[in-house]
Design an enzyme around this catalytic site. Sequence first.
Site, PDB file in Angstrom:
ATOM      1  N   HIS A 233       0.836  -1.203   0.000  1.00 37.58           N
ATOM      2  CA  HIS A 233       0.000   0.000   0.000  1.00 37.58           C
ATOM      3  C   HIS A 233       0.873   1.256   0.000  1.00 37.58           C
ATOM      4  O   HIS A 233       0.511   2.270  -0.615  1.00 37.58           O
ATOM      5  CB  HIS A 233      -0.944   0.026   1.204  1.00 37.58           C
ATOM      6  CG  HIS A 233      -1.908   1.164   1.150  1.00 37.58           C
ATOM      7  ND1 HIS A 233      -3.060   1.142   0.399  1.00 37.58           N
ATOM      8  CD2 HIS A 233      -1.855   2.408   1.701  1.00 37.58           C
ATOM      9  CE1 HIS A 233      -3.690   2.293   0.506  1.00 37.58           C
ATOM     10  NE2 HIS A 233      -2.970   3.087   1.292  1.00 37.58           N
ATOM     11  N   ASP A 237       0.633   4.338  -2.659  1.00 38.39           N
ATOM     12  CA  ASP A 237       0.602   5.765  -2.333  1.00 38.39           C
ATOM     13  C   ASP A 237       1.690   6.540  -3.075  1.00 38.39           C
ATOM     14  O   ASP A 237       1.454   7.653  -3.559  1.00 38.39           O
ATOM     15  CB  ASP A 237       0.779   5.963  -0.828  1.00 38.39           C
ATOM     16  CG  ASP A 237      -0.486   5.677  -0.035  1.00 38.39           C
ATOM     17  OD1 ASP A 237      -1.575   5.621  -0.631  1.00 38.39           O
ATOM     18  OD2 ASP A 237      -0.370   5.538   1.203  1.00 38.39           O
ATOM     19  N   HIS A 260       3.390  10.565   2.623  1.00 39.83           N
ATOM     20  CA  HIS A 260       2.872  11.571   1.695  1.00 39.83           C
ATOM     21  C   HIS A 260       3.704  12.858   1.685  1.00 39.83           C
ATOM     22  O   HIS A 260       3.878  13.480   0.636  1.00 39.83           O
ATOM     23  CB  HIS A 260       1.413  11.896   2.022  1.00 39.83           C
ATOM     24  CG  HIS A 260       0.490  10.748   1.860  1.00 39.83           C
ATOM     25  ND1 HIS A 260       0.361  10.069   0.672  1.00 39.83           N
ATOM     26  CD2 HIS A 260      -0.356  10.137   2.734  1.00 39.83           C
ATOM     27  CE1 HIS A 260      -0.529   9.089   0.816  1.00 39.83           C
ATOM     28  NE2 HIS A 260      -0.963   9.122   2.048  1.00 39.83           N
TER      29      HIS A 260
END
Length: 275
Positions: A233, A237, A260
Amino acid sequence: MHYQITLAREVFCEGVGLHSGKPATVKILPAPENTGIVFIRTDLTDRPRIEAVAENVTTTLRATTISKGNIRIFTIEHLLSALHVYGVDNCYIEVNGEEPPVQDGCSAYFFAVLQKAGKKIQNKFRKEVVIDKIYRIDDGERFIIALPYDKFRISFTSLNEHPLIGTQYADFIVTEDVYAKDIAPARTIAYEKEIKHLQDMGLGLGGSLENVIVYNDAGWINKLRFNDELVRHKILDVIGDLRLTGGIVKGHFIAVKSGHQLNTELAKEIRQGGC
């Protein structure tokens, strides 16, 4: 050289937002050449538009947020990830609120919807984002590096103190087939002890065992799709955040504990570097 691509027809998605917990609908529509990916807030009277580029990123707490003035759209990374790998250069994304639907916490649903829509080849050449030098974003504990490479490759190391997770490493040359099978189904993750704190902060209000992998000190509460689903995952991202470079990327990205914030800082650095 490759020609630009948009969708062959519009598609529609609905559900709830992961963090807002509010009902959410998204319509993804074809767009002309050189449009890029543009979000449109259809719930507001003037239908403001926000381009999905790194300089519009304003927050990276648990999700990637882009804004224009006081108008924002958050948790865009899963949809951008699917659009990136499917090779969509141009589209409009109409959202009836601040957040797209989370679906089942990954990007498999979005990718399947895009495949159903199909591609339309346009008349102008694509401006690929080709990494031609080394970029590094580092905060002393975490980093992400971009290196020249003739494909799109991501190597990610995730380090987690919880003994259930520990160190996870994955390395993929990203293609549509690899993405659909090995990356897109990987869901977002949460530690059970964190959930109340997140919800007190107004985050994770739409989270459930249907769209989030939850673990506690005893083990996993829901069944994993992959033994290393967390790091997969994380790669999902990265792919979404790198689409904020403004184009389809070619290069090798090596990350350790990146999230992020670092991902989007790298995307901004690449845009400023003139790639």
